[in-house]
Design an enzyme around this catalytic site. Structure first.
Site, short mmCIF file in Angstrom:
data_model
loop_
_atom_site.label_atom_id
_atom_site.label_comp_id
_atom_site.label_asym_id
_atom_site.label_seq_id
_atom_site.Cartn_x
_atom_site.Cartn_y
_atom_site.Cartn_z
N GLU A 1 0.83 -1.21 0.00
CA GLU A 1 0.00 0.00 0.00
C GLU A 1 0.87 1.27 0.00
O GLU A 1 1.80 1.39 0.79
CB GLU A 1 -0.89 -0.01 1.24
N LYS B 1 -9.53 2.19 -3.56
CA LYS B 1 -10.05 1.66 -2.30
C LYS B 1 -11.43 2.23 -1.99
O LYS B 1 -11.68 3.44 -2.09
CB LYS B 1 -9.08 2.01 -1.16
N CYS C 1 -5.63 -2.76 2.71
CA CYS C 1 -5.58 -2.57 4.16
C CYS C 1 -6.86 -2.99 4.86
O CYS C 1 -7.20 -4.15 4.94
CB CYS C 1 -5.21 -1.11 4.47
#
Length: 511
Positions: free
Chosen positions: A268, A330, A382
């Protein structure tokens, strides 16, 4: 009437019972601690009135989140540069706020169960599971510390592809209730009832290992040779513009021996610059990846125009290069870490709310899967891996799971270990292998049974290499999600709740 000392002891036991559940999760893996926790807290609360149960539930929640989510302090103090006293206060506020969820749940439990002991025992597993489910989406959700997650390393692991994490939670809590029922019935007074309760308590634990032998998916195509690069970049330097070139150089040097691999993964925001700012670097990687027939994927802050927002916005994204196609933005963002709720009012009040890259916007739903070395993959960035139904829904038609993270925010706490265990639970629920790439750990390859095949060194600069077998097929949980368990819990409440006196009055007919 209890003395002051007895009341204090009771409150302490409730906090300890909540905190005891932390031992069930990674890195401790003492899954029976969850059962013991319920065996302590349920008798302490079983005969309390709803008003008192609100306080009891808050104490249990304070113990659970105070111990299990203690890593929040590390993020606030060490990386948001918040003074220790204020960081402690903010952590306590966070924990106290989360504890309100079980507090309300316990109050509802008392209202629904009335004064009937067996009714309350019947209702408790359903109330607990529905509370977890609500906590998973309320105010963006905190789907962390579900006791079902601990069963990724326990005998109930075989139930996860069928019922998901909430199903494993229901079985765990239900076991505790049945053990209490067997004890309260007494072997001399009602031995048959006690024996039946004990048998029901043991049944799912005996069936779990047998269910775990079922292969819900099967191999699809050839294995992929994969590599995940772990740069171990300090969070203090992560967004320093003067450190950007050195960080990218670190990742490129670590990747240089890996171009014979089918897939190279950077974690990430491994590239601490937008795709426009890092264009020369990305072009060079694209050329190298095409020359070697390698699929390359990296986390990066993406900036530009999208149809979903007026003007240009930032996304926390993954982009592909070489033998790969697609970009992923995301969707599930972390409050205060990636965006600031009520931004116009709060931003600027304290440094925590001015963290670098806390201006992300969520990506659109129903994004197309990435194509990595010819295999369809829906990535998860995440925190997204913690949402069981989100992962199950978006894993339809994919060959394996892929997740990236920057767990440096957790420091050297229990947070990274919990996060990895949650990711392993998703692998087990979907019966898919998982490739997990992180900045400083835990970078790992996980099989479809949730077991770690290989992992990189934690808190060190390292490279993980191995093979990963894409699969095809679906588990029952992928098809139905959490709805069967949630519906069952709701039915248990509907038929087990205390009726109003008027509803229990005998029916009469006019003569």
């Amino acid at each position: 009437m209890q003395s002051r000392g007895q009341r204090l002891l009771r409150r302490a036991l409730l906090v300890l019972a909540g905190g005891l559940q932390t031992l069930a999760f990674a890195p401790f893996f003492v899954w029976p601690a969850a059962i013991l926790s319920f065996l302590v807290l349920i008798p302490l609360c079983l005969h309390r009135d709803p008003k008192a149960l609100f306080g009891d539930g808050w104490l249990v929640g304070f113990g659970l989140f105070g111990a299990g989510a203690s890593w929040v302090y590390v993020s606030i103090h060490e990386y948001a540069n918040t003074p220790a006293p204020l960081a402690v206060l903010m952590t306590l506020v966070f924990v106290a706020g989360l504890a309100l969820v079980p507090a309300i749940a316990f109050w509802c439990w008392g209202k629904l169960g009335g004064d009937h002991e067996r009714r309350r025992l019947w209702l408790f597993p359903a109330v607990w599971v529905l509370t977890d489910w609500v906590r998973g989406w309320l105010l963006t959700g905190f789907p962390w510390l579900y006791v079902g997650t601990a069963q990724t390393d326990g005998p109930l692991a075989g139930w996860l592809p069928l019922l998901g994490v909430h199903g494993a939670t229901l079985l765990t809590v239900g076991t505790s209730v049945l053990l209490l029922l067997a004890g309260t019935e007494g072997w001399r007074q009602r031995p048959k009832t006690a024996l039946a309760a004990l048998g029901l308590a043991l049944l799912p634990w005996l069936a779990g290992p047998l269910l775990n032998t079922i292969e819900w998916t099967h191999p699809d195509g050839d294995p992929l040779s994969v590599a995940a690069v772990q740069g171990n970049i300090s969070q203090h330097n992560k967004w320093d513009p003067e450190q950007m070139r050195a960080q990218i150089r670190t990742y490129r040097e670590l990747s240089e021996p890996l171009w014979d691999r089918d897939l190279i993964l950077w974690p990430e925001t491994a590239v601490p610059a937008t795709q426009g700012q890092a264009a020369p670097t990305l072009d060079a990687i694209e050329t190298r990846a095409l020359e070697t027939d390698t699929a390359f994927i990296t986390g990066i802050p993406w900036y530009g125009n999208t149809p979903h927002y007026p003007g240009s916005v930032f996304h926390n994204s993954l982009i592909t290069l070489g033998q790969a196609q697609g970009t992923y933005h995301k969707q599930r963002l972390v409050p205060f870490g990636e965006y600031v709720p009520f931004e116009s009012l709060l931003r600027g009040t304290i440094e925590l709310l001015n963290l670098p890259m806390s201006v992300f916007r969520p990506g659109p739903e129903n994004q197309s899967p990435l194509r990595l070395a010819g295999v369809a993959v829906h990535p998860f960035i995440c925190y997204e891996i913690t949402y069981a139904d989100f992962v199950a829904r978006n894993s339809q038609g994919t060959g394996f799971l892929l997740t990236v993270s920057n767990d440096a925010w957790f420091g050297r706490s229990i947070g990274p270990f919990q996060h990895q265990q949650i990711a392993r639970t998703r692998a087990l629920e979907t019966s898919r292998p998982l490739l997990r790439g992180t900045n400083n750990g835990i970078t790992a390859i996980v099989d479809g049974k949730g077991k770690v095949v290989k992992k990189a060194a934690h808190y060190k600069r390292d490279v993980l290499t191995g093979s990963l077998q894409p699969v095809t097929g679906q588990t029952p949980f992928m098809l139905a999600g959490s709805w069967p368990v949630v519906t069952l819990a709701a039915i248990m409440i509907v038929f087990g709740r205390q009726r109003r006196p008027g509803n229990n009055a005998p029916q009469t007919t006019a003569s």
